[in-house]
Structures are given as C-alpha cells and as structure tokens.
Design a protein around this motif. Structure first.
Motif, short mmCIF file in Angstrom:
data_model
loop_
_atom_site.label_atom_id
_atom_site.label_comp_id
_atom_site.label_asym_id
_atom_site.label_seq_id
_atom_site.Cartn_x
_atom_site.Cartn_y
_atom_site.Cartn_z
N GLU A 6 0.83 -1.20 0.00
CA GLU A 6 0.00 0.00 0.00
C GLU A 6 0.87 1.26 0.00
O GLU A 6 0.50 2.28 -0.57
N PHE A 7 2.02 1.22 0.65
CA PHE A 7 2.96 2.34 0.65
C PHE A 7 3.55 2.54 -0.74
O PHE A 7 3.77 3.66 -1.18
N GLN A 8 3.84 1.46 -1.43
CA GLN A 8 4.55 1.53 -2.70
C GLN A 8 3.74 2.16 -3.82
O GLN A 8 4.31 2.63 -4.80
N LYS A 10 1.69 4.79 -3.36
CA LYS A 10 1.45 6.21 -3.03
C LYS A 10 2.56 7.08 -3.60
O LYS A 10 3.73 6.70 -3.58
N ASP A 11 2.20 8.24 -4.12
CA ASP A 11 3.20 9.21 -4.56
C ASP A 11 3.82 9.87 -3.34
O ASP A 11 3.14 10.12 -2.35
N VAL A 12 5.12 10.16 -3.41
CA VAL A 12 5.81 10.88 -2.35
C VAL A 12 6.04 12.30 -2.85
O VAL A 12 6.61 12.51 -3.92
N VAL A 13 5.55 13.29 -2.09
CA VAL A 13 5.63 14.69 -2.48
C VAL A 13 6.32 15.49 -1.40
O VAL A 13 6.03 15.34 -0.21
N ASN A 14 7.23 16.38 -1.83
CA ASN A 14 7.93 17.27 -0.91
C ASN A 14 7.07 18.51 -0.71
O ASN A 14 6.79 19.25 -1.65
N ILE A 15 6.64 18.77 0.53
CA ILE A 15 5.77 19.91 0.77
C ILE A 15 6.52 21.24 0.74
O ILE A 15 5.90 22.29 0.67
N SER A 16 7.85 21.20 0.77
CA SER A 16 8.62 22.45 0.72
C SER A 16 8.50 23.12 -0.64
O SER A 16 8.53 24.35 -0.73
N ASP A 17 8.40 22.32 -1.71
CA ASP A 17 8.32 22.92 -3.05
C ASP A 17 7.28 22.26 -3.95
O ASP A 17 7.14 22.62 -5.11
N GLY A 18 6.54 21.28 -3.44
CA GLY A 18 5.47 20.65 -4.21
C GLY A 18 5.92 19.62 -5.22
O GLY A 18 5.11 19.11 -5.98
N ARG A 19 7.19 19.29 -5.25
CA ARG A 19 7.69 18.31 -6.23
C ARG A 19 7.28 16.89 -5.87
O ARG A 19 7.32 16.50 -4.71
N ARG A 20 6.95 16.14 -6.92
CA ARG A 20 6.71 14.71 -6.76
C ARG A 20 8.08 14.05 -6.83
O ARG A 20 8.81 14.22 -7.80
N LEU A 21 8.43 13.30 -5.80
CA LEU A 21 9.75 12.67 -5.73
C LEU A 21 9.76 11.27 -6.31
O LEU A 21 10.81 10.77 -6.69
N GLY A 22 8.63 10.61 -6.36
CA GLY A 22 8.55 9.25 -6.88
C GLY A 22 7.75 8.37 -5.95
O GLY A 22 6.87 8.84 -5.23
N ASN A 23 8.07 7.07 -5.98
CA ASN A 23 7.37 6.11 -5.16
C ASN A 23 8.38 5.34 -4.30
O ASN A 23 9.53 5.18 -4.68
N ILE A 24 7.90 4.85 -3.18
CA ILE A 24 8.74 4.08 -2.28
C ILE A 24 9.04 2.73 -2.91
O ILE A 24 8.13 2.04 -3.37
N VAL A 25 10.32 2.37 -2.94
CA VAL A 25 10.71 1.06 -3.46
C VAL A 25 11.22 0.15 -2.34
O VAL A 25 11.27 -1.07 -2.51
N ASP A 26 11.59 0.74 -1.22
CA ASP A 26 12.14 -0.07 -0.13
C ASP A 26 12.09 0.72 1.17
O ASP A 26 11.84 1.92 1.18
N PHE A 27 12.35 0.03 2.25
CA PHE A 27 12.41 0.64 3.58
C PHE A 27 13.73 0.26 4.22
O PHE A 27 14.29 -0.80 3.95
N GLU A 28 14.21 1.12 5.10
CA GLU A 28 15.36 0.77 5.92
C GLU A 28 14.82 0.56 7.33
O GLU A 28 14.13 1.43 7.87
#
Length: 91
Positions: A6-8, A10-28
C-alpha cells in the motif's frame, strides 16, 4: 495496519516545493528496534534506462509529515531534484 504494498503505490511529495519525488521502493529498518528508519525512493531511469539511472533517495522517517490515502508528504529542504539525495542515515 498498513501493508508495504500500500505504501509503494502512493506518490511521495515534498511539501517544501510541491515536487513529486517518486514512489517508495524499499524501507530501511533498524533490526534492533524493528522500527522503520528511512524510506527509499527509486531513482528514475534516464531515457528508458539506456543512459543509466539516478541514485535512490533515502528519506529519514522523521522527515515524513503525513501519510494520506493517495500520497505521502515529506519535508525536505527546497532545492533542485539532484540535491534531494541524502546520505544514508547513520545508526
């Protein structure tokens, strides 16, 4: 409870500038505590993968602001995309 799949999607967006960074591919994950320490955003392919691939982005879990139904909001410093690449967090 939330599944990794479900995480993978979802789009990841930086709220500082509104850029879409991509999608989660892994976790640490910290194996001592079992807690997620960072999410990893897969680097985008350049020209369908023929010219290589950008580095993965390591985003510390502490930088996640909100996890919504369709998007994950993170707060990174304003800058251009290539400067988002963070050093892998030290344990």
């Amino acid at each position: 409870m939330v599944r990794i799949s479900e995480f993978q999607i979802k789009d990841v967006v930086n709220i500082s500038d509104g850029r879409r960074l991509g999608n989660i591919v892994d976790f640490e994950i910290n194996t001592d505590t079992g807690k997620i320490t960072a999410v990893i955003i897969g680097g985008s392919g350049k020209l369908f993968g023929f010219l290589g691939k950008d580095d993965d982005l390591f985003i510390p879990w502490t930088q996640i602001v909100k996890i919504g139904a369709d998007v994950i909001l993170v707060r990174l410093k304003e800058s251009t995309t290539f400067q988002y690449q963070l050093e892998k967090p030290k344990e």
